[in-house]
Enzyme design. Sequence first.
Site, PDB file in Angstrom:
ATOM      1  N   ASP A  13      36.326 116.930  50.230  1.00 33.01           N
ATOM      2  CA  ASP A  13      34.977 117.162  50.281  1.00 33.01           C
ATOM      3  C   ASP A  13      34.246 116.280  51.259  1.00 33.01           C
ATOM      4  O   ASP A  13      33.620 116.814  52.232  1.00 33.01           O
ATOM      5  CB  ASP A  13      34.109 117.444  48.979  1.00 33.01           C
ATOM      6  CG  ASP A  13      34.548 118.647  48.159  1.00 33.01           C
ATOM      7  OD1 ASP A  13      34.900 119.587  48.531  1.00 33.01           O
ATOM      8  OD2 ASP A  13      34.185 118.287  47.040  1.00 33.01           O
ATOM      9  N   ARG A  93      25.743 104.899  40.190  1.00 31.87           N
ATOM     10  CA  ARG A  93      25.083 105.463  41.298  1.00 31.87           C
ATOM     11  C   ARG A  93      23.882 104.576  42.196  1.00 31.87           C
ATOM     12  O   ARG A  93      23.764 104.498  43.129  1.00 31.87           O
ATOM     13  CB  ARG A  93      24.293 106.835  40.563  1.00 31.87           C
ATOM     14  CG  ARG A  93      25.341 107.827  40.085  1.00 31.87           C
ATOM     15  CD  ARG A  93      26.349 107.888  41.095  1.00 31.87           C
ATOM     16  NE  ARG A  93      27.417 109.202  40.883  1.00 31.87           N
ATOM     17  CZ  ARG A  93      28.595 109.249  41.461  1.00 31.87           C
ATOM     18  NH1 ARG A  93      29.169 108.402  42.203  1.00 31.87           N
ATOM     19  NH2 ARG A  93      29.376 110.406  40.862  1.00 31.87           N
ATOM     20  N   ASP A 122      24.082 113.698  39.707  1.00 29.55           N
ATOM     21  CA  ASP A 122      24.054 112.584  40.594  1.00 29.55           C
ATOM     22  C   ASP A 122      23.423 112.845  41.863  1.00 29.55           C
ATOM     23  O   ASP A 122      22.945 111.731  42.515  1.00 29.55           O
ATOM     24  CB  ASP A 122      25.930 112.421  41.028  1.00 29.55           C
ATOM     25  CG  ASP A 122      26.447 111.807  39.786  1.00 29.55           C
ATOM     26  OD1 ASP A 122      26.064 111.144  39.184  1.00 29.55           O
ATOM     27  OD2 ASP A 122      27.734 112.433  39.646  1.00 29.55           O
ATOM     28  N   SER A 174      36.638 118.622  37.490  1.00 25.01           N
ATOM     29  CA  SER A 174      35.857 117.680  38.658  1.00 25.01           C
ATOM     30  C   SER A 174      35.929 116.220  37.804  1.00 25.01           C
ATOM     31  O   SER A 174      35.764 116.126  36.682  1.00 25.01           O
ATOM     32  CB  SER A 174      34.802 118.268  38.664  1.00 25.01           C
ATOM     33  OG  SER A 174      33.794 117.231  39.199  1.00 25.01           O
TER      34      SER A 174
HETATM   35  N1  ARG Z   1      27.968 114.111  33.155  1.00 29.24           N
HETATM   36  C1  ARG Z   1      28.060 112.725  33.793  1.00 29.24           C
HETATM   37  C2  ARG Z   1      26.906 112.237  34.422  1.00 29.24           C
HETATM   38  O1  ARG Z   1      26.029 112.892  34.774  1.00 29.24           O
HETATM   39  C3  ARG Z   1      29.338 112.528  34.636  1.00 29.24           C
HETATM   40  C4  ARG Z   1      29.313 113.640  35.891  1.00 29.24           C
HETATM   41  C5  ARG Z   1      30.554 113.222  36.581  1.00 29.24           C
HETATM   42  N2  ARG Z   1      30.851 113.824  37.911  1.00 29.24           N
HETATM   43  C6  ARG Z   1      31.945 114.352  37.993  1.00 29.24           C
HETATM   44  N3  ARG Z   1      32.299 115.270  39.149  1.00 29.24           N
HETATM   45  N4  ARG Z   1      32.760 114.727  37.001  1.00 29.24           N
HETATM   46  O2  ARG Z   1      26.863 111.008  34.531  1.00 29.24           O
END
Ligand code: ARG
Length: 429
Positions: A13, A93, A122, A174
């Site tokens: 990506d 993040r 995110d 993912s």
């Molecule tokens: N749900 C978790 C969060 O918002 C993890 C997200 C992870 N992203 C992924 N592409 N699996 O912090």
Amino acid sequence: MNKVVLAYSGGLDTSVAVAWLKERYDTEVVTLTIDLGGGSLREGVEARAISAGAARTYVVDAKERFVTGFVWPHLQANALYQGAYPLATALARPLIAQLLVEVARRERADAVAHGCTGKGNDQVRFDVAVHALDPGLEVIAPMRIGMGLTRDEEIDYAAARGIEIPITKQSPYSIDVNLWGRSIETGVLEDPWVAPPADVYAWTVDPSEAPQPVEIVVEFEGGIPVALNGERLPPVELVERLSALAGRHGVGRIDHVEDRLVGIKSREIYEAPAAVVLHTAHRSLEGLTLTKDTLRFDHLVANELAQLTYDGLWFSALHRDLRGYVASSQRVVSGEVRLRLDHGNAVVVGRRSPLSLYDKSLATYDQGDAFDHAAAVGFIGIFGLPLRVEAARHGAVGARHGSAWTWTEPLLEDLPVSVTDGALAAQAR
Ligand code: ARG
């Protein structure tokens, strides 16, 4: 626009995004890749970024800062989102956002970019954090604004431009990874009734296949882990070693239906062996070293901090001030915790501390009891005083106002009761 700094994982990506940004905005693209451990740094990222058309690539090793500046304060606070998620992805993040902003300044870029979609947390965390640090920077999310290619289209797009394609085989999920945890979503996991298939897990063995239980000792200073089994270790190494060890015993699997910031309920699987062991150990040591009032108040702080972090509000004053409280209140959380890693469970089996508030001479039911039993009578008289007054004054209210309100429902009349008369019983013998 003349320059964009892209948060670059080296995956398909973001590799496509390098070329897409260049073409769409006719701009230079600088990539920023951050090593947060746990296998997050892919091999050959620099070469791939250049092959995709990056004018310059940065690779930053932020593992230690991630642990000391982001993970530890949340461990100290016992911050788990919805009581379950150790926040591995969420904690990374703000660090990534800060580095994006700093590279953008150094590069005199006018925008930063990230590979998040428009459905997750995110994107919110990145956008909000970047704008808190530099409101003048534009934030571009190609996946959110129409780059929207399928995987096959991305592969063709990359091939047509001579972009090296990462050779990893496509995962049905993912996944986001750093040394504090793996976050896995999508695919069959989207049915919350479906048990996670074995291929979801990479860091933990199936608990039923774990070896014989082992006992470990974790030592804390001021709420921060400093040693494992008596060996002092630097932060990153401590997390990595514990993660491998606990994972071998099947510890650290979390299956959670979680409330995303954008209003969606989402089924998430986490693997966080070190986080599970350290949170369990830390809470246990707090039970020994903090007063009941601090323990009660800390629940509020833990929840609030977890929510703020999850919601991407790291760079808010409240977040900073809560971290300040946590750091201060943790000064006495020092000592050791013994745990047994047993087929998926991390069970505390002992704890000790030079700053322990536990006093054997007060707690004991054996010899050497220093507790003043007679004083309990006076204490209870005063402690129970408001309740006695209330019962005396208000207990009569129900009686006076008929059936409108009764102090208690009768119990004895409603339950099966067996009564044996002593004299009759003796006669019968
Ligand atoms: N749900 C978790 C969060 O918002 C993890 C997200 C992870 N992203 C992924 N592409 N699996 O912090």
